[in-house]
Design a protein around this motif. Structure first.
Motif, PDB file in Angstrom:
ATOM      1  N   ALA A   1      46.136  30.029  39.331  1.00  0.00           N
ATOM      2  CA  ALA A   1      45.266  30.671  40.317  1.00  0.00           C
ATOM      3  C   ALA A   1      45.190  29.846  41.597  1.00  0.00           C
ATOM      4  CB  ALA A   1      43.865  30.883  39.742  1.00  0.00           C
ATOM      5  N   TYR A   2      45.305  28.519  41.463  1.00  0.00           N
ATOM      6  CA  TYR A   2      45.291  27.664  42.660  1.00  0.00           C
ATOM      7  C   TYR A   2      46.511  27.954  43.527  1.00  0.00           C
ATOM      8  CZ  TYR A   2      45.161  23.595  45.683  1.00  0.00           C
ATOM      9  OH  TYR A   2      45.130  22.780  46.789  1.00  0.00           O
ATOM     10  N   PHE A   3      47.665  28.103  42.906  1.00  0.00           N
ATOM     11  CA  PHE A   3      48.868  28.437  43.682  1.00  0.00           C
ATOM     12  C   PHE A   3      48.724  29.812  44.333  1.00  0.00           C
ATOM     13  CE2 PHE A   3      50.537  24.921  41.308  1.00  0.00           C
ATOM     14  CZ  PHE A   3      51.550  24.407  42.099  1.00  0.00           C
ATOM     15  N   GLU A   4      48.180  30.756  43.593  1.00  0.00           N
ATOM     16  CA  GLU A   4      47.976  32.095  44.148  1.00  0.00           C
ATOM     17  C   GLU A   4      46.988  32.073  45.306  1.00  0.00           C
ATOM     18  OE1 GLU A   4      46.711  34.502  40.917  1.00  0.00           O
ATOM     19  OE2 GLU A   4      48.638  34.401  39.862  1.00  0.00           O
ATOM     20  N   ALA A   5      46.010  31.182  45.243  1.00  0.00           N
ATOM     21  CA  ALA A   5      44.966  31.139  46.274  1.00  0.00           C
ATOM     22  C   ALA A   5      45.539  30.820  47.649  1.00  0.00           C
ATOM     23  CB  ALA A   5      43.900  30.116  45.901  1.00  0.00           C
ATOM     24  N   MET A   6      46.579  29.993  47.698  1.00  0.00           N
ATOM     25  CA  MET A   6      47.168  29.675  48.993  1.00  0.00           C
ATOM     26  C   MET A   6      47.830  30.914  49.597  1.00  0.00           C
ATOM     27  SD  MET A   6      46.273  26.590  49.465  1.00  0.00           S
ATOM     28  CE  MET A   6      44.849  26.881  48.392  1.00  0.00           C
ATOM     29  N   ASP A   7      48.464  31.730  48.745  1.00  0.00           N
ATOM     30  CA  ASP A   7      49.035  32.991  49.228  1.00  0.00           C
ATOM     31  C   ASP A   7      47.924  33.938  49.675  1.00  0.00           C
ATOM     32  OD1 ASP A   7      51.579  32.079  48.558  1.00  0.00           O
ATOM     33  OD2 ASP A   7      51.499  32.969  46.560  1.00  0.00           O
ATOM     34  N   GLN A   8      46.855  33.988  48.887  1.00  0.00           N
ATOM     35  CA  GLN A   8      45.735  34.879  49.214  1.00  0.00           C
ATOM     36  C   GLN A   8      45.091  34.486  50.540  1.00  0.00           C
ATOM     37  OE1 GLN A   8      43.499  34.175  45.681  1.00  0.00           O
ATOM     38  NE2 GLN A   8      44.576  35.725  44.481  1.00  0.00           N
ATOM     39  N   LEU A   9      44.904  33.195  50.754  1.00  0.00           N
ATOM     40  CA  LEU A   9      44.293  32.738  52.003  1.00  0.00           C
ATOM     41  C   LEU A   9      45.081  33.213  53.215  1.00  0.00           C
ATOM     42  CD1 LEU A   9      43.055  29.039  51.552  1.00  0.00           C
ATOM     43  CD2 LEU A   9      41.768  30.954  52.489  1.00  0.00           C
TER      44      LEU A   9
END
Length: 301
Positions: A187-195
């Motif tokens: 989820a941390y890796f996904e969060a950078m894409d989401q941001l």
């Protein structure tokens, strides 16, 4: 004695004066405030102040910091998440009429902690999104996943083009311990894409004294992807039995085998990492911690 590389100039923030804080105008009525290690933000509206978090590191200087900008009272406090290092000074705010807003999971954590420093929220929401209109200012609170802690929020001010993504990354610095203690590394890796899907010009990330841009998010994204790539290659090449034999682990001591194997994986991954010291500060400090988090996630997630 451990030696650390000096912090590069680009990763250093402003000098902190004797007051213990620096207030920065981020535009559109939004201001950032930092004491060097922790930062947050507040917005001045027609009637008062909307504050994101109340970090103990700022503590009783927070009213003075806000007072540099306005004499209006704090009317709303938004909890980004439940961790005490970001909201553990909330009890110092004037509670009369104060609305405290969070995700319901954050409220549950606070209730379980029974910490008088962290007053329970007066308003919570469930699900992914909550939109607020506070004195004509639009706030979008998004819970996109457990990239740091269950209930953690992206707080977006669309008209001001400002984001609060507390504990998501450190601007111009490598992430803290174990990818900022991520509750769920994928989820941390996904969060950078989401941001990067949001429309913003400034991001307040919760630590150090610098405020970021989409380019800073992208830089962190590239760095953590290098961590993951290096960890993946190390996992493919470091054999558990060979690592245990090299470390002379006693026969049958499976816990020791696992420990020396992962230590060897992290050491190999560190050798494979491209150099980042010209782009981020502190890459030497938390490299092993972050590689450990990435490697274990690849192995078990």
């Amino acid at each position: 004695m451990t030696e650390f590389a000096p912090v590069p100039d680009f990763a250093q923030g402003p000098e902190i004066p004797e007051s213990g804080f620096v207030v920065t105008d981020l535009g559109g009525g939004v201001h950032g405030v930092t004491q060097g290690m922790v930062n947050t933000m507040f917005l001045v509206t027609r009637k008062g102040v909307v504050l994101v978090d109340a970090p103990p590191a700022l503590g009783d200087t927070l009213p003075a910091a806000i007072g540099e900008v306005t004499a209006k009272p704090v009317t709303h406090l938004i909890y980004s998440h439940a961790h005490a290092d970001h909201i553990g000074a909330a009890h110092l705010l004037d509670q009369r009429g104060l609305k405290i807003i969070s995700h319901e999971l954050t409220g549950e954590f606070i209730k379980e902690a029974q910490d008088d420093r962290r007053p329970l929220p007066t308003e919570t929401f469930s699900g992914r999104r909550k939109e607020l209109d506070i004195d004509g200012v639009r706030f979008v609170l998004d819970y996109t996943g457990d990239w740091h802690q269950a209930g953690n929020l992206f707080i977006h001010l669309p008209e001001q083009k400002t984001m609060a993504a507390i504990d998501s990354f450190s601007v111009k610095n490598a992430p803290f311990f174990r990818l900022v203690f991520s509750a769920h590394v994928p989820a941390y890796f996904e969060a950078m894409d989401q941001l990067l899907e949001y429309d913003f010009e400034t991001v307040v990330s919760g630590h150090m004294s610098l405020y970021g841009t989409p380019e800073d998010v992208q830089t962190n994204r590239e760095y953590i992807h290098d961590l993951r790539t290096s960890a993946a290659k190390a996992l493919q090449t470091v054999d558990l039995k060979e690592a245990a034999a090299a470390a002379k682990v006693p026969a049958g001591n499976r816990q020791a085998e696992l420990k020396v194997w992962m230590d060897a994986v992290v050491a190999r991954a560190a050798e494979l990492m491209p150099p980042w010291d010209k782009h981020l500060g502190g890459t030497d400090i938390f490299l092993a911690d972050n590689l450990n988090a990435a490697a274990w996630s690849l192995f078990i997630d």
